[in-house]
Design an enzyme around this catalytic site. Structure first.
Site: not given
Ligand code: HEM
Length: 518
Positions: A123, A127, A304-305, A308, A446, A450
């Site tokens: 994450q 990000h 694809l990344y 969750h 992926g 990457s």
């Molecule tokens: C408790 C842990 C986590 C929470 C609460 C969380 C929450 C979120 C939320 C709310 C979004 C925005 C969704 C949207 O607006 O479309 C997001 C996007 C994303 N998350 Fe998580 N996430 C968590 C863990 C992870 C982990 C471990 C990964 C591993 C790679 C991950 C990868 C992503 C990716 C790639 C995006 C898209 C980001 C972007 O397009 O800007 N997340 N996540």
């Protein structure tokens, strides 16, 4: 020329330990590593091609870097059906997909032993370049670096960077708590951070990325990288006493970017791949082949990344079990336990298996719905079209796609045709490889994105990859010998158990004491 199938290559790389023992000790390793890098990155068009608005080549699409690029153009607007020419006239309700196929029934740990230290690195690392701009139409990004630029540490723009910097000896601002370095709070550095209303200002830590206060797993990495940056500044200052703040800062940033790429290839991708081949970060492997040192982040890569399912049911730190309600936005946990105990806990706790379905915790399930909705708005092409694009055989039935009979029937009923299965649903729900973290498609799609992103970084080019870029041999050496363990243990009082996998033997599993040396 005879081309081995991806499945055969994967089998070879993940079996025959004795063979790889020999290879890892010989010049053959470089040749195989070069082949892995070139075969993978050749699948990614460079310069980039399409985006969400344009399904044909044009200057706007190339030149406007606010767009994510796309490997395949959108499904044309004049197609008769949402996924083109196959499937049902209406796509399944995302809520139904989430409830029936994504929602966790019982926590399934990743069989490859991946842990939470890996999950939070995933994450924290991604990000810096996945920064979807939800303020405008779908397919745009706020991450203009399109790759490993360490903007999650230094801020997305110069204004934010200048506020985060101490302007002394190249360092970043920090606060000391019990003699240890932590990110400053908004009271000292007034930049925008996302926190819930009512959280006291002292607990609002300031980090390069504005959402990184959300999870202690991200704030712990932010703290470690902050300490590492400031440590590297001290090393450089000792070597170059006459350098000003600016040069110390800029050169330290390059060293940090180099360290990130090294750790990601040699430890993170190594863990993910399950390969016996020891992956090596050596940019010079590509100096004599045709390779473009540029990168553009693709929408498909971002989708694809969304890993969750990695997230557990609760978080285990120093004998305490912490539920989501007390974990999210709780920056005081970082100071309460300290970096060492958080790293130790995260490194010992298994992460969930990403592929195969039924493994996404309720707390993050809504993100699945968000990505499905976004992919529809962006008219992302069907999963099977991407299988073809990555030289994989398209699936001919839902029974071939998954071994889970209920899932096969359910998906067939909802999509009507395997050729109408959506991209994200496909990469996440596909049957996993035996004892694998996910299925064939996630790896085969992926990995090219990457590796192209990592090796396409300017630091890996012949112009940059030399000692002077990093302030001399000492800085170059920090980059070339970076490891996750050094990153943590050179910046903590004692050395916890730290790795991207759960302990594999009794020695690793032993509790660490505050006196453990590096
Ligand atoms: C408790 C842990 C986590 C929470 C609460 C969380 C929450 C979120 C939320 C709310 C979004 C925005 C969704 C949207 O607006 O479309 C997001 C996007 C994303 N998350 Fe998580 N996430 C968590 C863990 C992870 C982990 C471990 C990964 C591993 C790679 C991950 C990868 C992503 C990716 C790639 C995006 C898209 C980001 C972007 O397009 O800007 N997340 N996540």
């Amino acid at each position: 020329m005879l081309k081995p199938s991806p499945a055969a290559v994967h089998y070879l790389l993940t079996h025959f330990r004795w063979l790889w023992y020999v290879v890892n000790n010989s010049f053959l390793q470089d040749t195989i590593m070069r082949i892995v890098l070139t075969i993978r990155s050749d699948l990614i068009p460079s310069p980039p091609t399409y985006n969400t608005k344009y399904g044909y080549l044009n200057w706007e699409s190339y030149n406007n870097i606010s767009y994510y690029t796309r490997l395949l153009p959108p499904v044309p607007e004049d197609c008769p059906l949402p996924m083109g020419t196959k499937g049902k006239p209406v796509l399944p309700d995302p809520k139904v997909l989430m409830e029936r196929f994504f929602k966790r029934t019982k926590f399934r740990p990743d069989p490859q032993g991946t842990n939470l230290m890996f999950a939070f690195m995933a994450q924290h690392f991604t990000h810096q370049f996945f920064k979807t701009d939800h303020g405008v139409h779908v397919g745009f990004t706020k991450g203009l670096g399109h790759g490993v630029d360490a903007s999650q540490i230094y801020g997305e723009n110069l204004m934010r960077q200048l506020q985060l910097r101490l302007h002394e000896d190249g360092k970043l601002k920090y606060q000391l708590v019990n003699g240890e370095m932590y990110p400053p709070s908004v009271t000292e550095v007034p930049v925008h951070m996302v926190y819930p209303e009512g959280l006291p200002a002292q607990q609002r830590l300031v980090i390069g990325h504005e959402i990184f206060g959300i999870l202690p797993g991200l704030t712990v990495y932010a703290t470690i990288w902050l300490r590492e940056h400031n440590r590297v500044c001290d090393v450089l200052k000792a070597e170059h006493p006459t350098w000003d703040d600016e040069q110390l800062f800029q050169t330290s940033r390059l060293i940090i970017i180099g360290e990130i790429i090294n750790i990601i290839i040699e430890e993170y991708v190594q863990q993910l791949s399950g390969y016996h081949l020891k992956l090596k970060f050596d940019p010079s492997l590509l100096f004599n082949v045709r390779f473009q040192y540029s990168n553009r982040i693709a929408l498909e890569f971002c989708h694809l990344y969304h890993w969750h399912p990695l997230m557990p049911d609760s978080f285990l730190i120093d004998g305490d079990e912490i539920p989501y309600s007390q974990f999210l936005y709780n920056t005081s946990l970082l100071m309460h336990y300290g970096v060492e105990k958080l790293v130790d806990g995260f490194s010992r706790q298994p992460a969930g298996q990403i592929g195969g379905g039924h493994n996404t915790h309720e707390a993050v399930l809504k993100v699945t719905g968000m990505v499905i909705k976004e992919s529809r708005a962006a008219r992302v092409q069907p999963f099977n079209e991407y299988r073809k694009k990555f030289n994989l055989k398209p699936y001919t039935s839902f029974d071939e796609f998954t071994d889970d009979k209920d899932m096969a029937r359910g998906l067939e009923e909802l999509y009507g045709d395997i050729d109408a299965l959506e991209f994200y649903t496909g990469v996440l729900l596909e049957k996993t490889r035996p004892d694998g973290i996910f299925g064939e498609s996630m790896v085969e799609m992926g990995a090219p994105f990457s590796l192209k992103g990592l090796m396409g970084n300017p630091l890996c080019s012949p112009q940059y990859w030399k000692p002077s870029t990093f302030g001399g041999e000492t800085g170059f050496d920090i980059v070339k010998t970076a490891t996750l363990k050094k990153l943590v243990c050179l910046n903590t009082k004692w050395c916890p158990y730290v790795d991207f996998h759960v302990p594999r033997n009794e020695d690793e599993a032993k509790p660490r004491k505050p006196s453990t040396e590096l």
